[in-house]
Scaffold this motif. Structure first.
Motif, PDB file in Angstrom:
ATOM      1  N   VAL A   1       0.887  -1.163   0.000  1.00  0.00           N
ATOM      2  CA  VAL A   1       0.000   0.000   0.000  1.00  0.00           C
ATOM      3  C   VAL A   1       0.921   1.207   0.000  1.00  0.00           C
ATOM      4  CG1 VAL A   1      -1.816   1.244   1.214  1.00  0.00           C
ATOM      5  CG2 VAL A   1      -1.773  -1.261   1.276  1.00  0.00           C
TER       6      VAL A   1
ATOM      7  N   ALA B   1     -11.523  -6.509  -4.110  1.00  0.00           N
ATOM      8  CA  ALA B   1     -10.846  -5.430  -4.838  1.00  0.00           C
ATOM      9  C   ALA B   1     -11.558  -5.221  -6.165  1.00  0.00           C
ATOM     10  CB  ALA B   1      -9.383  -5.785  -5.082  1.00  0.00           C
ATOM     11  N   PRO B   2     -11.863  -3.974  -6.513  1.00  0.00           N
ATOM     12  CA  PRO B   2     -12.521  -3.727  -7.800  1.00  0.00           C
ATOM     13  C   PRO B   2     -11.669  -4.290  -8.942  1.00  0.00           C
ATOM     14  CG  PRO B   2     -12.403  -1.717  -6.485  1.00  0.00           C
ATOM     15  CD  PRO B   2     -11.593  -2.765  -5.780  1.00  0.00           C
TER      16      PRO B   2
ATOM     17  N   THR C   1       1.201  -8.186  -5.377  1.00  0.00           N
ATOM     18  CA  THR C   1       0.318  -7.403  -6.227  1.00  0.00           C
ATOM     19  C   THR C   1       0.987  -6.069  -6.511  1.00  0.00           C
ATOM     20  OG1 THR C   1      -0.828  -6.204  -4.453  1.00  0.00           O
ATOM     21  CG2 THR C   1      -1.702  -8.374  -5.049  1.00  0.00           C
TER      22      THR C   1
ATOM     23  N   ILE D   1      -1.694  -1.024  -3.986  1.00  0.00           N
ATOM     24  CA  ILE D   1      -3.107  -0.659  -4.014  1.00  0.00           C
ATOM     25  C   ILE D   1      -3.333   0.559  -3.124  1.00  0.00           C
ATOM     26  CG2 ILE D   1      -3.849  -3.027  -4.491  1.00  0.00           C
ATOM     27  CD1 ILE D   1      -4.760  -3.229  -1.582  1.00  0.00           C
TER      28      ILE D   1
ATOM     29  N   ARG E   1      -5.150   2.900  -0.254  1.00  0.00           N
ATOM     30  CA  ARG E   1      -5.733   2.601   1.061  1.00  0.00           C
ATOM     31  C   ARG E   1      -7.252   2.430   0.988  1.00  0.00           C
ATOM     32  NH1 ARG E   1      -2.565   3.162   5.686  1.00  0.00           N
ATOM     33  NH2 ARG E   1      -0.497   3.940   5.226  1.00  0.00           N
ATOM     34  N   GLU E   2      -7.899   3.167   0.101  1.00  0.00           N
ATOM     35  CA  GLU E   2      -9.355   3.071  -0.015  1.00  0.00           C
ATOM     36  C   GLU E   2      -9.777   1.662  -0.439  1.00  0.00           C
ATOM     37  OE1 GLU E   2      -7.849   5.641  -2.582  1.00  0.00           O
ATOM     38  OE2 GLU E   2      -7.268   6.247  -0.561  1.00  0.00           O
ATOM     39  N   THR E   3      -8.967   1.015  -1.248  1.00  0.00           N
ATOM     40  CA  THR E   3      -9.286  -0.331  -1.713  1.00  0.00           C
ATOM     41  C   THR E   3      -9.188  -1.345  -0.583  1.00  0.00           C
ATOM     42  OG1 THR E   3      -8.529   0.199  -3.938  1.00  0.00           O
ATOM     43  CG2 THR E   3      -8.643  -2.122  -3.379  1.00  0.00           C
ATOM     44  N   VAL E   4      -8.282  -1.120   0.351  1.00  0.00           N
ATOM     45  CA  VAL E   4      -8.081  -2.067   1.452  1.00  0.00           C
ATOM     46  C   VAL E   4      -9.376  -2.246   2.241  1.00  0.00           C
ATOM     47  CG1 VAL E   4      -6.792  -2.546   3.569  1.00  0.00           C
ATOM     48  CG2 VAL E   4      -5.626  -1.542   1.585  1.00  0.00           C
TER      49      VAL E   4
ATOM     50  N   ARG F   1     -12.263  -2.467   1.230  1.00  0.00           N
ATOM     51  CA  ARG F   1     -13.192  -3.343   0.506  1.00  0.00           C
ATOM     52  C   ARG F   1     -12.769  -4.813   0.547  1.00  0.00           C
ATOM     53  NH1 ARG F   1     -14.099  -0.055  -5.102  1.00  0.00           N
ATOM     54  NH2 ARG F   1     -15.204   1.708  -4.225  1.00  0.00           N
ATOM     55  N   LEU F   2     -11.546  -5.080   0.995  1.00  0.00           N
ATOM     56  CA  LEU F   2     -11.026  -6.442   0.947  1.00  0.00           C
ATOM     57  C   LEU F   2     -11.634  -7.325   2.032  1.00  0.00           C
ATOM     58  CD1 LEU F   2      -7.222  -5.769   0.343  1.00  0.00           C
ATOM     59  CD2 LEU F   2      -8.951  -6.439  -1.347  1.00  0.00           C
TER      60      LEU F   2
END
Length: 145
Positions: free
Chosen positions: A7, A45-46, A74, A77, A79-82, A84-85
């Motif tokens: 991240v 993750a989108p 990976t 990514i 932080r906003e994506t984290v 959603r995980l």
């Protein structure tokens, strides 16, 4: 198999399971590639996990069998994506921690995989770890797929 999910330039995604910090990890089932297994470990993750790449292959020969651990990384990514995980084990909480803290908190084998994996990610190579020792290549006959 274990996932190395950066991240930004100075943090990693970890799974906090009952107060113990670990790399997100899980099994590779028969007939499944490590890349397919990675998508079962972290979901949400989108578009799926971005740019999976094998950075390390670790193995140890026990008395009865050889245990192989694939380390996939990976792309970094946001932080906003984290948020959603979702981890494969619902008891665990996904967190973002500074890389230095993760290295300090992991057990010896996890620490080695992180350090070697980060170096391999930076150099574009794949690292090989046999029984805690870094090798220049995998031995002949070791299944790598």
């Amino acid at each position: 198999m274990s996932l190395l999910v950066p991240v930004g330039a100075d943090a990693l995604v970890v799974a906090d399971l009952l107060g113990g910090v670990m790399m997100p990890s899980g099994p590779v089932h028969e007939g499944q590639t490590p890349e397919q297994a990675a998508h079962q470990i972290l979901r949400g993750a989108p578009g799926g996990l971005p740019a999976l790449r094998r950075v390390a292959l670790a193995w140890v020969q026990t008395r009865r069998r050889k245990i192989i651990t694939y380390v996939l990384a990976t792309a970094s990514i946001p932080r906003e994506t984290v948020g959603r995980l979702n981890y494969r084990d619902p008891r665990a909480v996904i967190r973002v921690l500074p890389t230095v803290r993760v290295i300090d908190d992991l057990h010896e084998h996890g620490r080695l995989r992180i350090l070697v994996g980060l170096q391999a990610l930076a150099t574009g190579e794949t690292a090989y770890i046999e029984g805690g020792l870094i090798r220049s290549s995998a031995p002949p006959g070791l299944i790598q797929e």
